[in-house]
Motif scaffolding. Structure first.
Motif, PDB file in Angstrom:
ATOM      1  N   MET A   1     -35.852  35.251  55.194  1.00  0.00           N
ATOM      2  CA  MET A   1     -36.025  36.704  55.204  1.00  0.00           C
ATOM      3  C   MET A   1     -35.919  37.214  53.779  1.00  0.00           C
ATOM      4  SD  MET A   1     -34.109  39.481  57.553  1.00  0.00           S
ATOM      5  CE  MET A   1     -35.030  38.807  58.926  1.00  0.00           C
ATOM      6  N   SER A   2     -36.900  37.967  53.329  1.00  0.00           N
ATOM      7  CA  SER A   2     -36.958  38.434  51.945  1.00  0.00           C
ATOM      8  C   SER A   2     -36.496  39.877  51.840  1.00  0.00           C
ATOM      9  CB  SER A   2     -38.391  38.314  51.413  1.00  0.00           C
ATOM     10  OG  SER A   2     -38.462  38.780  50.091  1.00  0.00           O
ATOM     11  N   ASN A   3     -35.737  40.159  50.773  1.00  0.00           N
ATOM     12  CA  ASN A   3     -35.250  41.510  50.518  1.00  0.00           C
ATOM     13  C   ASN A   3     -35.700  41.911  49.127  1.00  0.00           C
ATOM     14  OD1 ASN A   3     -33.193  41.941  52.892  1.00  0.00           O
ATOM     15  ND2 ASN A   3     -32.943  39.855  52.165  1.00  0.00           N
ATOM     16  N   PRO A   4     -36.687  42.799  48.997  1.00  0.00           N
ATOM     17  CA  PRO A   4     -37.253  43.128  47.692  1.00  0.00           C
ATOM     18  C   PRO A   4     -36.242  43.820  46.788  1.00  0.00           C
ATOM     19  CG  PRO A   4     -38.092  44.607  49.381  1.00  0.00           C
ATOM     20  CD  PRO A   4     -37.340  43.529  50.091  1.00  0.00           C
ATOM     21  N   ALA A   5     -36.301  43.460  45.506  1.00  0.00           N
ATOM     22  CA  ALA A   5     -35.575  44.162  44.446  1.00  0.00           C
ATOM     23  C   ALA A   5     -34.058  44.126  44.599  1.00  0.00           C
ATOM     24  CB  ALA A   5     -36.044  45.613  44.354  1.00  0.00           C
ATOM     25  N   VAL A   6     -33.526  43.076  45.243  1.00  0.00           N
ATOM     26  CA  VAL A   6     -32.070  42.925  45.324  1.00  0.00           C
ATOM     27  C   VAL A   6     -31.554  42.425  43.984  1.00  0.00           C
ATOM     28  CG1 VAL A   6     -30.185  41.598  46.346  1.00  0.00           C
ATOM     29  CG2 VAL A   6     -31.983  42.529  47.809  1.00  0.00           C
ATOM     30  N   ARG A   7     -30.624  43.180  43.406  1.00  0.00           N
ATOM     31  CA  ARG A   7     -30.033  42.800  42.118  1.00  0.00           C
ATOM     32  C   ARG A   7     -28.579  42.364  42.258  1.00  0.00           C
ATOM     33  NH1 ARG A   7     -31.454  47.901  38.473  1.00  0.00           N
ATOM     34  NH2 ARG A   7     -30.169  46.768  36.953  1.00  0.00           N
ATOM     35  N   ALA A   8     -27.965  42.730  43.380  1.00  0.00           N
ATOM     36  CA  ALA A   8     -26.583  42.331  43.623  1.00  0.00           C
ATOM     37  C   ALA A   8     -26.381  42.085  45.112  1.00  0.00           C
ATOM     38  CB  ALA A   8     -25.617  43.407  43.141  1.00  0.00           C
ATOM     39  N   VAL A   9     -25.547  41.104  45.422  1.00  0.00           N
ATOM     40  CA  VAL A   9     -25.193  40.786  46.811  1.00  0.00           C
ATOM     41  C   VAL A   9     -23.699  40.982  46.970  1.00  0.00           C
ATOM     42  CG1 VAL A   9     -25.146  39.020  48.606  1.00  0.00           C
ATOM     43  CG2 VAL A   9     -27.057  39.093  46.985  1.00  0.00           C
ATOM     44  N   VAL A  10     -23.312  41.747  47.980  1.00  0.00           N
ATOM     45  CA  VAL A  10     -21.903  41.937  48.340  1.00  0.00           C
ATOM     46  C   VAL A  10     -21.702  41.271  49.695  1.00  0.00           C
ATOM     47  CG1 VAL A  10     -20.065  43.597  48.798  1.00  0.00           C
ATOM     48  CG2 VAL A  10     -21.842  44.147  47.115  1.00  0.00           C
ATOM     49  N   THR A  11     -20.806  40.305  49.761  1.00  0.00           N
ATOM     50  CA  THR A  11     -20.610  39.585  51.019  1.00  0.00           C
ATOM     51  C   THR A  11     -19.210  39.768  51.589  1.00  0.00           C
ATOM     52  OG1 THR A  11     -20.785  37.437  52.138  1.00  0.00           O
ATOM     53  CG2 THR A  11     -19.962  37.400  49.871  1.00  0.00           C
ATOM     54  N   ASP A  12     -19.165  39.927  52.891  1.00  0.00           N
ATOM     55  CA  ASP A  12     -17.938  39.839  53.672  1.00  0.00           C
ATOM     56  C   ASP A  12     -17.516  38.362  53.699  1.00  0.00           C
ATOM     57  OD1 ASP A  12     -16.009  40.466  55.811  1.00  0.00           O
ATOM     58  OD2 ASP A  12     -17.472  39.563  57.161  1.00  0.00           O
ATOM     59  N   ILE A  13     -16.305  38.082  54.141  1.00  0.00           N
ATOM     60  CA  ILE A  13     -15.833  36.695  54.262  1.00  0.00           C
ATOM     61  C   ILE A  13     -15.763  36.267  55.729  1.00  0.00           C
ATOM     62  CG2 ILE A  13     -13.858  35.157  53.931  1.00  0.00           C
ATOM     63  CD1 ILE A  13     -13.265  36.551  51.316  1.00  0.00           C
ATOM     64  N   GLU A  14     -14.825  36.846  56.462  1.00  0.00           N
ATOM     65  CA  GLU A  14     -14.511  36.384  57.815  1.00  0.00           C
ATOM     66  C   GLU A  14     -15.709  36.565  58.749  1.00  0.00           C
ATOM     67  OE1 GLU A  14     -11.376  37.808  61.261  1.00  0.00           O
ATOM     68  OE2 GLU A  14     -10.707  37.863  59.172  1.00  0.00           O
ATOM     69  N   GLY A  15     -16.213  35.469  59.297  1.00  0.00           N
ATOM     70  CA  GLY A  15     -17.363  35.520  60.186  1.00  0.00           C
ATOM     71  C   GLY A  15     -18.693  35.522  59.456  1.00  0.00           C
TER      72      GLY A  15
END
Length: 228
Positions: A1-15
């Protein structure tokens, strides 16, 4: 799955990066078992004393005994309360456990390769979890894939706000100094994704085993299904 123009990723941890069972069946029971002796042994240490004082404030009882503080902390653990001084003290106990080699931070096998690929492609990586920043750094620093902390540009916990409130994500966007649509938030929890989307972020729901897929956000089951 592509997400255009993403410059930063913020991720949750649990699950999301980590099996919920690791948190609930390894980390929480370890803290519950070790916390009383840890507090009694370290109550006069400035960092611990500061958190004990914060617990007393949360209790509304500045004169609460250490035993009462311990009882309150154990109650919060049993009822899975997201209380900031509890998270800080759990982090201290977990630090001891990680350093002793009692356990390693669990990551799904698809997580580390994707994080490395994204970071090498110039994406800034961040963590946003209800666990303390210290606990986040420990999990990724002592992970079963080695020390991944050099991959991350920053960490956010409940000090920035609660994960189901859009204002928290607005504050994160302000800290990152990026347009909201350039930031992708990954989580397994629909209400958190709703709040991030309300703040203007792109969103993806991680549907791991035991997670119920929602119908308001795009879904993936693994990090390697995400093309940035």
């Amino acid at each position: 799955m592509s997400n255009p123009a993403v410059r930063a990723v913020v991720t949750d941890i649990e699950g999301t990066t980590t099996d919920i069972n690791f948190v609930h069946k390894v980390l929480f029971p370890y803290a519950q078992a070790k916390l009383p002796d840890f507090l009694r042994a370290n109550a006069d240490t400035p960092a611990v004393a500061e958190q004990i004082s914060a617990v007393r404030s949360e209790m509304g009882d500045p004169d609460a005994t250490l035993d009462a503080v311990i009882a309150q902390l154990l109650h919060w653990i049993e009822t899975d309360q997201k209380v900031t001084p509890l998270k800080a003290l759990q982090g201290m106990v977990w630090a001891d456990g990680y350093q002793r080699g009692d356990f390693k931070g669990h990551l799904y096998s698809d997580v580390a390769p994707a994080l490395l690929q994204w970071q090498q492609a110039g994406k800034a990586l961040y963590v946003y979890s209800s666990g303390s920043v210290q606990a986040q750094k420990l999990l990724f620093g002592y992970s079963d894939e080695g020390d991944l902390t050099p991959l991350f540009s920053g960490y956010f916990d409940t000090h920035i706000g609660h994960k189901r409130e859009a204002t928290a994500y607005q504050r994160i966007i302000a800290e990152l100094d990026l347009p909201p649509e350039a930031v992708l938030f990954l989580s397994d929890v629909v209400e958190e994704l709703d709040a991030a989307k309300q703040a203007g972020m792109q969103t993806l729901q991680l549907v791991r085993e035991g997670t119920q897929a929602g119908n308001t956000h795009a879904c993936v089951s693994r990090f390697d299904e995400i093309a940035l």
